[in-house]
Scaffold this motif. Structure first.
Motif, PDB file in Angstrom:
ATOM      1  N   GLN A  98       0.830  -1.206   0.000  1.00 26.02           N
ATOM      2  CA  GLN A  98       0.000   0.000   0.000  1.00 26.02           C
ATOM      3  C   GLN A  98       0.867   1.260   0.000  1.00 26.02           C
ATOM      4  O   GLN A  98       0.571   2.222  -0.705  1.00 26.02           O
ATOM      5  N   ILE A  99       1.945   1.239   0.771  1.00 26.48           N
ATOM      6  CA  ILE A  99       2.853   2.392   0.831  1.00 26.48           C
ATOM      7  C   ILE A  99       3.436   2.679  -0.548  1.00 26.48           C
ATOM      8  O   ILE A  99       3.393   3.815  -1.025  1.00 26.48           O
ATOM      9  N   ILE A 100       3.961   1.649  -1.197  1.00 31.40           N
ATOM     10  CA  ILE A 100       4.581   1.839  -2.514  1.00 31.40           C
ATOM     11  C   ILE A 100       3.550   2.286  -3.536  1.00 31.40           C
ATOM     12  O   ILE A 100       3.807   3.199  -4.333  1.00 31.40           O
ATOM     13  N   THR A 101       2.374   1.682  -3.504  1.00 29.69           N
ATOM     14  CA  THR A 101       1.320   2.039  -4.458  1.00 29.69           C
ATOM     15  C   THR A 101       0.915   3.495  -4.308  1.00 29.69           C
ATOM     16  O   THR A 101       0.774   4.217  -5.301  1.00 29.69           O
ATOM     17  N   GLU A 102       0.733   3.944  -3.082  1.00 31.71           N
ATOM     18  CA  GLU A 102       0.333   5.334  -2.843  1.00 31.71           C
ATOM     19  C   GLU A 102       1.442   6.312  -3.213  1.00 31.71           C
ATOM     20  O   GLU A 102       1.175   7.374  -3.785  1.00 31.71           O
ATOM     21  N   LEU A 103       2.680   5.964  -2.899  1.00 32.20           N
ATOM     22  CA  LEU A 103       3.799   6.837  -3.267  1.00 32.20           C
ATOM     23  C   LEU A 103       3.923   6.946  -4.782  1.00 32.20           C
ATOM     24  O   LEU A 103       4.124   8.041  -5.321  1.00 32.20           O
ATOM     25  N   GLU A 104       3.794   5.826  -5.472  1.00 31.31           N
ATOM     26  CA  GLU A 104       3.921   5.835  -6.932  1.00 31.31           C
ATOM     27  C   GLU A 104       2.792   6.649  -7.562  1.00 31.31           C
ATOM     28  O   GLU A 104       3.008   7.406  -8.497  1.00 31.31           O
ATOM     29  N   ALA A 105       1.592   6.535  -7.032  1.00 30.36           N
ATOM     30  CA  ALA A 105       0.463   7.300  -7.559  1.00 30.36           C
ATOM     31  C   ALA A 105       0.646   8.796  -7.307  1.00 30.36           C
ATOM     32  O   ALA A 105       0.275   9.622  -8.147  1.00 30.36           O
ATOM     33  N   HIS A 106       1.225   9.127  -6.166  1.00 28.70           N
ATOM     34  CA  HIS A 106       1.392  10.543  -5.798  1.00 28.70           C
ATOM     35  C   HIS A 106       2.607  11.180  -6.482  1.00 28.70           C
ATOM     36  O   HIS A 106       2.512  12.283  -7.011  1.00 28.70           O
ATOM     37  N   TYR A 107       3.750  10.489  -6.455  1.00 30.36           N
ATOM     38  CA  TYR A 107       5.004  11.065  -6.950  1.00 30.36           C
ATOM     39  C   TYR A 107       5.444  10.517  -8.309  1.00 30.36           C
ATOM     40  O   TYR A 107       6.076  11.227  -9.075  1.00 30.36           O
TER      41      TYR A 107
END
Length: 79
Positions: A16-25
């Motif tokens: 979830q952390i990686i997915t959210e970071l990739e979507a945001h940044y």
């Protein structure tokens, strides 16, 4: 099992952390901020998970990036 109400990473999976970071940044920005090959060379969720699960120093950097993103989002909501 002890509760951790003040820990923003409690019950948050690495995926979830990686997915959210990739979507945001995006992968490019993440690879620029954290110099690890799984973000720079043909990045994918699978390769990132594999690397970060066995590399504590890199996982700590990714978790810190995630916490900073959450802090920025909370500041935007407050203003």
């Amino acid at each position: 099992m002890e509760t951790q109400p003040n820990n923003p990473l409690h019950c948050v999976k690495l995926e979830q952390i990686i997915t959210e970071l990739e979507a945001h940044y995006g992968w490019e920005y993440m690879g620029h901020q954290i110099n690890i090959r799984c973000f720079q060379d043909n990045p994918s969720l699978k390769s990132s998970l594999k690397f970060l699960r066995r590399t504590p120093w890199a996982r700590t950097k990714v978790e810190n990036m995630y916490l900073n993103m959450l802090k920025q989002q909370n500041l935007k909501k407050e203003s």
